[in-house]
Design an enzyme around this catalytic site. Sequence first.
Site, PDB file in Angstrom:
ATOM      1  CB  SER A   1     -86.177 -33.009  59.346  1.00 45.81           C
ATOM      2  OG  SER A   1     -86.992 -33.930  60.070  1.00 45.81           O
TER       3      SER A   1
ATOM      4  CE1 TYR B   1     -81.941 -33.395  66.984  1.00 38.81           C
ATOM      5  CE2 TYR B   1     -82.427 -35.693  66.370  1.00 38.81           C
ATOM      6  CZ  TYR B   1     -81.996 -34.338  66.141  1.00 38.81           C
ATOM      7  OH  TYR B   1     -81.317 -34.227  64.764  1.00 38.81           O
TER       8      TYR B   1
ATOM      9  CE  LYS C   1     -83.480 -32.009  64.184  1.00 41.65           C
ATOM     10  NZ  LYS C   1     -83.257 -30.670  63.650  1.00 41.65           N
TER      11      LYS C   1
END
Length: 280
Positions: free
Chosen positions: A136, A150, A154
């Site tokens: 992550s 992004y 994650k």
Amino acid sequence: MANKTWLITGTSTGFGRTLATFLAKQSNINLVATARNTKKLAYLNEFDHGQIQKLTLDVTNQQEIKSVVTQAQAKFGTIDVLVNNAGLGYFGTFEESNRDTVKYMFDVNVWGLVDMTRSVLPVMRQQKSGIIINFSSLAGLYSFPTLSFYSGTKYAIEGISEALSKEVTDCNIKVMLVEPSGFRTDWAGRSSDKALPKIADYQQFKQTIIDNAESAHHEPGDPEKAVQIIFDQVVNHTAELPLRLPLGKLSTDTAIDKYTKSLAHFKKLHDLSASADQPE
Ligand SMILES: NC(=O)c1ccc[n+]([C@@H]2O[C@H](COP(=O)([O-])OP(=O)(O)OC[C@H]3O[C@@H](n4cnc5c(N)ncnc54)[C@H](OP(=O)(O)O)[C@@H]3O)[C@@H](O)[C@H]2O)c1
């Protein structure tokens, strides 16, 4: 004791390469090192005493995923640790980010990890043991401007991993999310597309993106230290393996600050929130 087999995605550069190099030096480990282009794995040649398998793997390619799992099992018998490391970044404001590029990042960061994990889980369930390490990010705990998508990838794997870890506890399979802040890899450079803001209202974020690009390979985090911490957790702290492992001062400080503020926020809203239920 039988050798443990580690399978890692994205071992051409960065964390993947550093972890693969570290594991290749251990005498009691079988290593399945994968990359889109296995020519980039020549750095492993000097360590190979028959316990390293180098395989082609693009994590968006289902056929290659199946083939890697089959070949790893055929050579080493088990897959004890799966490291879902392969990943891309993307810098841009939410409104101006390129849809196709962002969708591809979700294919790699989320669906690549999902498909890999689903292919390895039957092996681990049959073994009645296994560890899944999902890369992550600090961006999976805290969402920064210009990193909305992004962070979306994650946060997605954080949610997926948290539920998965509960589903596989009884199969003796553990899941650990690694949450690094900035580390010296290719991530902020070649692995992250950048869309500089054109809209006047977002000009304040132009410099943020430029600064992040220029920080590539100057970040505070040391991948070798990260890899040693991850290895130590897996090998020496297996029983109490944390679901979340922040790495780097910025990551752990930000997590503590965010959760401290979140705790106060949710306590303040407790009675109001609870009042939305039907009377018992
Ligand atoms: N470095 C940081 O500051 C940082 C912080 C938080 C989280 N992370 C996470 O750490 C993980 C590793 O990144 P890194 O920092 O080591 O960056 P990196 O040096 O750029 O490595 C990324 C790796 O992912 C591989 N990859 C990209 N797309 C792929 C695909 N479709 N299939 C298979 N492999 C693919 C790349 O292979 P190619 O050589 O073929 O491109 C490369 O090996 C990522 O998940 C990233 O999000 C990094």
